[in-house]
Write a protein that holds these residues in place. Structure first.
Motif, short mmCIF file in Angstrom:
data_model
loop_
_atom_site.label_atom_id
_atom_site.label_comp_id
_atom_site.label_asym_id
_atom_site.label_seq_id
_atom_site.Cartn_x
_atom_site.Cartn_y
_atom_site.Cartn_z
N ALA A 184 56.81 -86.17 -44.44
CA ALA A 184 56.55 -86.83 -43.16
C ALA A 184 57.34 -88.12 -43.04
CB ALA A 184 55.05 -87.11 -43.02
N GLN A 191 64.46 -84.22 -35.02
CA GLN A 191 63.06 -84.44 -34.67
C GLN A 191 62.44 -83.08 -34.35
OE1 GLN A 191 63.37 -87.23 -31.43
NE2 GLN A 191 63.53 -85.64 -29.88
N LEU A 192 61.12 -83.01 -34.44
CA LEU A 192 60.43 -81.73 -34.34
C LEU A 192 60.54 -81.09 -32.96
CD1 LEU A 192 57.19 -82.46 -36.37
CD2 LEU A 192 59.04 -80.90 -37.00
N LEU A 205 57.61 -89.17 -35.17
CA LEU A 205 57.03 -88.12 -36.01
C LEU A 205 56.64 -86.92 -35.15
CD1 LEU A 205 56.52 -87.50 -38.95
CD2 LEU A 205 54.25 -88.51 -38.75
N TRP A 206 55.40 -86.85 -34.67
CA TRP A 206 54.96 -85.68 -33.90
C TRP A 206 54.78 -85.98 -32.41
CZ3 TRP A 206 51.97 -86.47 -38.59
CH2 TRP A 206 52.40 -85.66 -39.64
N TRP A 208 57.17 -84.86 -29.05
CA TRP A 208 56.47 -83.91 -28.17
C TRP A 208 56.43 -84.42 -26.74
CZ3 TRP A 208 51.71 -84.85 -25.68
CH2 TRP A 208 51.14 -83.74 -25.05
#
Length: 244
Positions: free
Chosen positions: A27, A37-38, A154-155, A159
């Protein structure tokens, strides 16, 4: 409890701890990555054969420093991209308007300049939308890209950016974060000129008194790269060169 049971439980605990550490490390690496990035679209450099680079500045605007930088860029005939902090725009609206009026690109660097790794969706929304509104009030009409404070995400942040089709922009050259060159304007300029590649995104911090070396390096960076045949473009222009 038998010795075998104790050893099995100890082994299970150690395995759990190892997996936890590996997860935290993963992480951390993801949060600090400049290249991935996710969710959503991230650009750290554009793959192009053209000798173009984008000069970008983080933080501010700040009275005095903004005007000095704009004067330098105008004298060199260069358009740059500024990732501004919402609270600073609110405190210094004139400087933000001067950047937009000079024809530079404005980007969103959050409102509070806090690390946005563990922020809630509501907090991320507030940070981005509040700053976007201030950028529009400054008179800027172009696309608003986002650069996370300290490059950390991060998430939730990726998003949110993906859901709202906001491009995330990092960098591949950040000379004033390298301890060996950060305090010396000649070293900063030399580092950029030596390491720049077609499509590079250069990040500098010049909006504070502690960044005098970075401010002083700007003319030498521009002149050095021009001497090597490079042309300076805004991020919008650079992103348009991305290969499909």
């Amino acid at each position: 409890m038998s010795r075998r049971t104790i050893l099995m439980r100890l082994g299970t605990a150690l395995l759990f701890l190892l997996l936890l550490l590996l997860g935290l490390f993963g992480a951390w690496q993801l949060a600090r990555s400049r290249h991935f990035q996710l969710f959503g679209d991230l650009v750290d450099r554009v793959d192009t054969d053209q000798k173009v680079v984008a000069l970008t500045f983080d933080d501010g605007p700040s009275p005095g420093y903004t005007q000095a930088l704009l004067k330098t860029l105008a004298a060199q005939g260069v358009k740059a991209s500024f990732f501004l902090v919402g609270s600073a725009i609110e405190a210094h609206p004139l400087e933000a308007k001067l950047i937009a009026k000079a024809g530079h690109q404005l980007g969103n660097h959050s409102y509070s300049h806090q690390r946005m790794v563990l922020m809630s969706p509501a907090a991320v929304k507030e940070e981005l939308e509040r700053t976007n509104a201030l950028i529009r009030q400054a008179g800027y009409q172009g696309p608003i890209y986002f650069r996370p404070p300290y490059g950390k995400k991060l998430w939730v942040l990726p998003w949110f950016l993906a859901r709202h089709d906001i491009l995330s922009v990092t960098w591949d050259l950040e000379p004033d974060s390298h301890p060996k060159v950060a305090g010396n304007s000649a070293a900063i300029a030399r580092y950029v000129v030596d390491h720049a590649r077609p499509g590079s995104i250069i990040l500098l911090h010049v909006m504070f008194g502690s960044r005098q070396a970075s401010m002083a390096a700007v003319p030498a960076i521009i002149q050095g790269l021009k001497a090597k045949g490079y042309r300076f473009v805004t991020l919008k222009e650079l992103v348009a060169l991305r290969k499909s």
